[in-house]
Design an enzyme around this catalytic site. Sequence first.
Site, PDB file in Angstrom:
ATOM      1  N   SER A 326       0.795  -1.224   0.000  1.00 14.45           N
ATOM      2  CA  SER A 326       0.000   0.000   0.000  1.00 14.45           C
ATOM      3  C   SER A 326       0.830   1.277   0.000  1.00 14.45           C
ATOM      4  O   SER A 326       0.251   2.366  -0.128  1.00 14.45           O
ATOM      5  CB  SER A 326      -0.923  -0.001   1.222  1.00 14.45           C
ATOM      6  OG  SER A 326      -1.672  -1.198   1.225  1.00 14.45           O
ATOM      7  N   HIS A 371     -15.099  -0.481   3.469  1.00  8.93           N
ATOM      8  CA  HIS A 371     -14.961   0.855   4.018  1.00  8.93           C
ATOM      9  C   HIS A 371     -16.173   1.725   3.724  1.00  8.93           C
ATOM     10  O   HIS A 371     -16.250   2.861   4.173  1.00  8.93           O
ATOM     11  CB  HIS A 371     -13.732   1.546   3.421  1.00  8.93           C
ATOM     12  CG  HIS A 371     -12.440   0.983   3.917  1.00  8.93           C
ATOM     13  ND1 HIS A 371     -11.766  -0.041   3.268  1.00  8.93           N
ATOM     14  CD2 HIS A 371     -11.698   1.286   5.003  1.00  8.93           C
ATOM     15  CE1 HIS A 371     -10.668  -0.330   3.921  1.00  8.93           C
ATOM     16  NE2 HIS A 371     -10.587   0.468   4.992  1.00  8.93           N
ATOM     17  N   CYS A 384      -7.733   1.955   1.712  1.00  8.16           N
ATOM     18  CA  CYS A 384      -8.776   1.124   1.126  1.00  8.16           C
ATOM     19  C   CYS A 384      -8.273   0.464  -0.147  1.00  8.16           C
ATOM     20  O   CYS A 384      -7.863   1.129  -1.093  1.00  8.16           O
ATOM     21  CB  CYS A 384     -10.019   1.971   0.830  1.00  8.16           C
ATOM     22  SG  CYS A 384     -11.286   1.029  -0.060  1.00  8.16           S
TER      23      CYS A 384
END
Lengths: 628, 371
Positions: A326, A371, A384
Amino acid sequence: MRGQSRIKNSFAERRLFTVRSLIAAVVLLLLAGALIARMTWLQVVQNEYYSTRSDDNRMRVQIVPPVRGLILDRNGVLLAENLPSYSLEVVPEQVEDLDQLIKQLGELVSLEARDIERFHERRKRTPRFQGVPLRLRLSNDEVAKIEVNRHRFPGVDVHAALSRHYPLGAAGSHVIGYVSSITENELKSLDPRRYQGTQNIGKVGVEKSHEDLLHGTPGYKIIESNATGRPLRELEYERPVPGRNLHLNVDAKLQIAAYNALHGVEGAVVALNPKTGGLLALVSQPGFEPDLFVHGIDHASFKALNENPLRPLYNRALQGQYPPGSTVKPMMALAGLEYGINTPSTARYCPGFFRLGNARRRYRCWKRHGHGSMNMLHAIMQSCDVYFYDLAVELGVDRIHDFASQFSLGQLTGIDLPREKPGVLPSKAWKKERFGQIWYPGETVSVGIGQGYMTSTPMQLAQMTSIIARRGEVLRPQALRKIEDVIDQNITEIEMRQEKPVTLRDPVFWQRAIDGMHAVVHHARGTARRIGLDADYEIAGKTGTSQVIALAQDEHRAPKNEDLPKHARDHALFIAFAPVEDPQIAVAVLVEHGGSGSGAAAPVARKVLDAYLRGIPVEIVEEEPEKP
Amino acid sequence: MSGPQEEEFSLSRWLVQHRIDATLLMLLLAVCTLGLLVLYSASGQNMSHIYAQAIRLGLGLTAMIIVAQIPPEWVRTSAPWLFGACTLLLILVLTLGDDAKGATRWLDLKIIRFQPSEIMKLAMPIALAAYLHDRPCPVTFRDLIACGILLAIPTLLVARQPDLGTALLIAAAGGFVLYLGGLRWRIILLAAAAAAAAAPLLWFNLHEYQQERVLTFINPARDPAGAGYHITQSKIAIGSGGLFGKGWLNGTQAKLNFLPESNTDFVFAVFAEEAGLLGFLVLLMLYMLIVLRGLSIAARSQDTFQRLLAGSLSLTFFVYVFVNMGMVIGILPVVGVPLPLVSYGGTSMVILLASFGLLMSIHTHRKLLAE
C-alpha cells in the site's frame, strides 16, 4: 770441445737472443693489443648494456602503498579509519632454524596452524631479505612480550602498519562496506601500477563504490642493495599520494538509531534528505562486523555469516526486492488525478471486495466488511484496497508504469552504492518480454495496491517518498557529500544531481496526496495514527503490508499473521516524511515478515524521525550495536 | 745540462751504486701505488687490508733490494742447490701440506705459512738458465731432454696440488729460457702440437671445478648463477666502467659484493670499473714498460745465464699480466693468477719483487759499471 763451441758461437748466440726477444716483444704487443681490443669492446661498445646490468644488479624498486582515505559522516564522525596494527614478521634469510623459531615464538604469541601455513605461502612470494608476516593483529600484550624477548630472535620484527577499522561496527556495515584482500579476478581489471603493494580493496558499500577516490596513488623507493639482497640505502623516494577523505551525507547517530530501531528483526531503513538527495542513513538488519574482513576473514567465521539463515551479508535496503504494497497508494492517487480519472472528491464504494467486470473472482479489501464510500483522502488514510483496485483498472497497467517510472520505481535510483537492484514495475511490454505472455486485465488489479508482479527496494521507496515530499523534484540520492584532498586540504562539494522532475497538470494535486499521507498519521482513523499521537511535529506517512503468500480465491482473509509461520507472514512497510510543511527527512522502513505496516514498520520510522528531528534519545545511543 | 737534471742524474747514480735500477724502481712503485689505491676501494675501504698489503710490499721491496745486492754469479753457482731444495719442499707439501680452499699448497712453518711453489717460479728459470749457461747454442737434443725433465718435475708437482695457475707460470718461466736459449722452431712447433694432442688427456686429469671453469669460459651463460657468475659479474663491472670509469671509490660491483674475489684475482675488474678504459691503458702501459725495461736489461746483460734469466723473468711477468687480465675480461678460462703487484696476497708479491731484484742485480753488476 764445450769451450770451443761457446767461444765460436758467442756472437751468434747474442744475435739469436736479440731476434728471439724481438719476436717475443712483437707477440707481447699483439697480445696487449688483444687486451685493448677486448677492453674497448666491453667498455666502449657494450658500455650501455653493462651499465644497465650493473644498475639492475644493485637497484630495486620498492613500492610504497598510499594511505587509504578516511570516511567520515556529515558531522566529521569517523566511519572508516586507519589504525596502527602490529604484525609479527620474520626475515627467513636471517634465521637459522625456521621451524625451531616458529615453535619458540608460539610460546609467546598464539600461533595457529593456519598462521604458519599462510606464512609459508607468503614466503614464496616475498623477495629475499624482506619480512614475511607470521601473525597479524598482535595484541598490545603480545607486542610487549616480543619486544622484551627481541634479542633472542634475530630476524624477527614487529611491524607497524595501518589497518582499516570501522568504529560503527555492524551498524554501518551495509552502507560503509569494508575492504578485504584483492582477489585474482579483481587483479585482472585493476591498474597493476596503482595497486602494487596494496593488499586490500573495497568490496561493498562506499568502500567499493568510491574505491577510486579512497585508494590514492602509490609512491616508490629505489633501494640500493648488495649481492645478498640486503638493502643498504635509499637512492630515490617518490612519496605516495594518499587517498581522498570522503565526507558522507550519512549521519552516524541517525545510522545507529535506525540500526537500533530495527533491533531483533530483519529489515531495512533508508533515510534521505529530500532537499539535497543526501543519504542520511541506510540500514539493513542484521548487519555484520566489517572489521572481520579486513585481515582476511577465517573460513569458519565466513561460513557462519554466509550460511546464517538471517542472511546478514545481504543488503536488504539496496538489493531486497519486496512488493511495495500500500505504500504506492499516494503515488497511484496522483496518477489518477494526473490522468483525470478522478478528482480528490470522486467517491468509490468499498463493499469489502472488488470484482472485475462480471468476473466471478473477488479481490478482497483488507477490511473484511468494507470501508463504504471512499474519497481520495479517506482511501489513502484508511488504505482502502477496493478504491485502488478500481482506480488501477481504470488507469491500465501501462499508464501506471509510465507514471510510476518517474518515481524511480522499476529502475535504479542511481545512488552511489554498489549492487543496487531495480525491482519490477510491470507493463504489457515487460510481461511480453519477461514471460512471452499477454497482460491480463486481472493482473492490473493487484498492481493498484503494490502487489502482483510489482517489487521495489526500500531504497526506491525512500526515493519515491522524497519525490512526493518535494512535490515532484527528483534529486539523485547520494551517499557522498564532500571530497577532501588530504595534501592541499582542498574540499570538493558534491553537487546535487537534479533529474527530470515529475510535473503534474495541477501542482495542487501534490497537496491532495500529501494531505492523505498526513491523515494516515494524524487523523483519528489513519492507519498509522498510533505513531502520530504524541508527535510534536507533523508527519506524512503511508503504511504497507505486502503479502508473501498469495491468498486463495474467495478466501475471506488470510489467517492472522500471528498464526502463520514466520516466513509466511506479511512484510511490514512504512514510508514517511517530516515535518510535513518543510520536509527534512524522507524515510522508508521494511520489516521482513513483520506482520503489518502500522504495527511493525511505522514505530521504527517514528524512532528514526525522532532521532533526526528531535535529537537522539539517550537510550538509543547507549544501546550497543548488535554483533552477528 | 742544467742543475736539476744533474741532481736527478746523481740520485740515479747513487741508486745504481746501491744496485738499484731507478727506471724499474719507479715503474714498480707506480704500479704498487696504483695497486694500493685500487685495493682500498675493492676491499670496501678496509684500512687493515691496506696496512697488510703495504707491509707485504715493504717486505717485497726489501727482498728486492737484498736480492739486487747478490752478484749474478752467486745465483748461478747456487742454482742446483736452490732448485733441489725447492723440489724437495714441493714433495713435502704434497705429503704433509696444509689444506686451504681444497688445494694443498702451503707449508706450515709455525711462524709463517708459505708456498714453495712460489719460490719455484724463480728457481726454475735460474736452474735452466744456469744449465744452459755453458752449453752449446742452439740447444742440443741431449740438453733439451735434460731441461725437459727439470721443467716437468716441479711443474707436475705443483699441478698435482692442484695449482694450475702457478704450474703454468713455472712452466712458462722455464719455457722462455729454452725459447730464448735458441730452441729450434720445429721443436717448439712439435711441443705445441704435442700439447694440443695431450689436451684431452689433460682434460680428464683436471679436477671437476677446473673442468667447470673451462666449460664456463667457453660459454659463460651456461650457468650464470654458478660457475659463470664470476665472469659475468666481472664483465658487468668492466663494461659499466666505460671510457672514463665510475671514479675512485664509486664502483658498485665490488662494494656491493656482486663481484667475487674482488680483492684478489678479480681486482682488475674493480680497477677497470672505476678507472675506465683510460685507466686500463695507463696500467697496461706501466706493465709493458716494466717488461720492456726487463728485456732491455736482458739484451744488455753480459753472459748467457744473465741474459736468459732476465729475459725469462720479463716475459713471465707479462704472462702474469696477460693471464690475469685475460681471465677477468673473459678471453681466457678462470685460472688462479693474481694481477701482479695489485692483487691482495702474500708470497706471490714478495717473490715477484725478488725477481725484479734479480733483474736489478744483473743490470747493476755489469763489469763496466761495477768498476
